[in-house]
Design a protein around this motif. Sequence first.
Motif, short mmCIF file in Angstrom:
data_model
loop_
_atom_site.label_atom_id
_atom_site.label_comp_id
_atom_site.label_asym_id
_atom_site.label_seq_id
_atom_site.Cartn_x
_atom_site.Cartn_y
_atom_site.Cartn_z
N THR A 1 62.36 68.77 86.87
CA THR A 1 63.66 69.26 86.38
C THR A 1 64.51 68.19 85.74
O THR A 1 65.45 68.50 85.01
CB THR A 1 64.46 69.86 87.55
OG1 THR A 1 64.80 68.81 88.48
CG2 THR A 1 63.64 70.93 88.28
N GLY A 2 64.20 66.92 86.01
CA GLY A 2 65.03 65.83 85.52
C GLY A 2 66.29 65.62 86.33
O GLY A 2 67.11 64.75 86.01
N GLU A 3 66.47 66.40 87.41
CA GLU A 3 67.66 66.25 88.25
C GLU A 3 67.66 64.91 88.96
O GLU A 3 66.62 64.42 89.40
CB GLU A 3 67.68 67.38 89.29
CG GLU A 3 68.86 67.33 90.25
CD GLU A 3 68.75 68.34 91.38
OE1 GLU A 3 69.57 68.26 92.32
OE2 GLU A 3 67.84 69.20 91.32
N HIS A 4 68.85 64.30 89.07
CA HIS A 4 69.02 63.04 89.78
C HIS A 4 69.65 63.32 91.15
O HIS A 4 70.63 64.06 91.26
CB HIS A 4 69.94 62.10 89.00
CG HIS A 4 69.32 61.52 87.78
ND1 HIS A 4 69.48 60.20 87.40
CD2 HIS A 4 68.51 62.07 86.84
CE1 HIS A 4 68.82 59.97 86.28
NE2 HIS A 4 68.23 61.10 85.92
N ARG A 5 69.07 62.71 92.19
CA ARG A 5 69.65 62.75 93.53
C ARG A 5 69.21 61.49 94.25
O ARG A 5 68.38 60.74 93.76
CB ARG A 5 69.21 64.01 94.29
CG ARG A 5 67.71 64.30 94.25
CD ARG A 5 67.40 65.65 94.87
NE ARG A 5 66.00 66.03 94.73
CZ ARG A 5 65.50 66.76 93.73
NH1 ARG A 5 66.31 67.20 92.78
NH2 ARG A 5 64.22 67.06 93.68
N THR A 6 69.79 61.24 95.41
CA THR A 6 69.34 60.06 96.15
C THR A 6 68.02 60.37 96.84
O THR A 6 67.69 61.53 97.13
CB THR A 6 70.37 59.63 97.22
OG1 THR A 6 70.44 60.64 98.23
CG2 THR A 6 71.74 59.39 96.60
N LEU A 7 67.28 59.30 97.12
CA LEU A 7 66.04 59.47 97.88
C LEU A 7 66.33 60.05 99.26
O LEU A 7 65.56 60.86 99.78
CB LEU A 7 65.31 58.13 97.99
CG LEU A 7 64.44 57.79 96.79
CD1 LEU A 7 64.15 56.31 96.73
CD2 LEU A 7 63.15 58.59 96.83
N HIS A 8 67.45 59.64 99.85
CA HIS A 8 67.86 60.19 101.14
C HIS A 8 67.94 61.71 101.06
O HIS A 8 67.39 62.43 101.92
CB HIS A 8 69.22 59.59 101.53
CG HIS A 8 69.72 59.98 102.88
ND1 HIS A 8 70.16 61.25 103.18
CD2 HIS A 8 69.85 59.27 104.03
CE1 HIS A 8 70.53 61.31 104.43
NE2 HIS A 8 70.36 60.13 104.98
N GLU A 9 68.59 62.22 100.03
CA GLU A 9 68.73 63.67 99.87
C GLU A 9 67.38 64.33 99.65
O GLU A 9 67.10 65.40 100.22
CB GLU A 9 69.66 63.97 98.68
CG GLU A 9 71.12 63.58 98.92
CD GLU A 9 71.94 63.62 97.65
OE1 GLU A 9 73.17 63.74 97.75
OE2 GLU A 9 71.36 63.49 96.54
N ASP A 10 66.53 63.72 98.84
CA ASP A 10 65.24 64.33 98.55
C ASP A 10 64.33 64.32 99.78
O ASP A 10 63.57 65.27 100.01
CB ASP A 10 64.56 63.60 97.38
CG ASP A 10 63.48 64.46 96.73
OD1 ASP A 10 63.83 65.55 96.24
OD2 ASP A 10 62.31 64.05 96.74
N ILE A 11 64.40 63.26 100.58
CA ILE A 11 63.59 63.20 101.80
C ILE A 11 64.05 64.25 102.80
O ILE A 11 63.22 64.93 103.42
CB ILE A 11 63.65 61.78 102.41
CG1 ILE A 11 62.93 60.78 101.49
CG2 ILE A 11 63.02 61.76 103.80
CD1 ILE A 11 63.18 59.33 101.86
N VAL A 12 65.36 64.40 102.98
CA VAL A 12 65.88 65.42 103.90
C VAL A 12 65.42 66.81 103.47
O VAL A 12 64.97 67.62 104.30
CB VAL A 12 67.42 65.34 103.98
CG1 VAL A 12 67.98 66.56 104.70
CG2 VAL A 12 67.85 64.07 104.68
#
Length: 374
Positions: free
Chosen positions: A301-312
């Motif tokens: 999607t090209g969306e940016h988020r923190t790794l913390h958010e993606d791991i959760v």
Amino acid sequence: MSLEAFSVSRPLTLGVELELQIVNTHDYDLSPSAADLLRLMARRKIPGDVKPEMTDSMIELSTGVCENHADALEQLTRIREALLDCAQRLNVGLCGGGTHPFQDWSERRIYNAPRFHMLSDLYGYLSKQFTIFGQHVHVGCPGPDEALVLLHGLSRYIAHFIALSASSPYVQGTDTGFHSARLNSVFAFPLSGRAPFVLTWDDFGKFFDKMTRTGVVQSMKDFYWDIRPKPEFGTIEVRVLDTPLTIEKAAALAAYIQCVSRYLIEERPFALSEDDYLVYTFNRFQACRFGVEGTFVDPQTGEHRTLHEDIVATMARLAPHAEALGALPALQLLAGELEGCGNDATWIRQLQSRERLLPEVVRQQCLRFAGAVR
């Protein structure tokens, strides 16, 4: 030299390898004691194996085939207890961590084995600088095509594995600003980085034949990729993790990879594409530099988020797979650390900020590996 046949293994079985630091108990610098430690370990009956590594201040332990998180933890515990007993007889310490925080690479000695001397002749000073310490996780695959599909699926989560395992903020007495400085040393080697995007063993064999014709490659061991096939074991091998400070976390990280693998196989959540790798190096760097607070770019999607958010978010999706695999305690351990210090690199930095003495940091790393403190 042709590509060897891919052995069949039970799907989702695990194998765990840990490279450990051997330190003296005087100033907690690295100690050239691998040969003596291995001599004592040869008399001990353990699951798996303990082997030398590139320089004589490091060893590698490996489990046998593990079914699940509990099995991996039990095997790692038995190996650790034998190692600690032998290390005590030699008056040396053992610890995790992706780098030793203040050792001088020029003082290292190449372990006396033909392959290591060959690599030293080939790579020069890089061989001694390769006194770095990682965790490798093998995942069993029923066949070679399935292995390559899993390899490229797991590549989307490489930044997760780096950020969660990062434990190498210091190099030669200096805070590098990275959470995983260890992987900067790996990138110095040719044939590091990512595997080529092929999804069948026939196509991989054509690539391998081209590489061997150049004379650059003789076996799979010559590839230092982040994930590589291991045809002799019937596995793919994830190679980006720093060695954690505890075996409990090592087992939990292996279980996390097992859960992601089951999720990918059972749910097929996305179609694989060469374009997935457009953001691969960026995500990898962010994880190395900033740990769990690094930026993650979703390759679809090209969306940016923190790794913390993606791991959760990923852990939430993995919950049914973790339950099926008996890995819920592993995810709980990682989630608890994620909400606490984040990873071992932050723990090391916080300890150094209090103690202001890196030998004391290493001493406490030894205590953590031994299970004496958390």
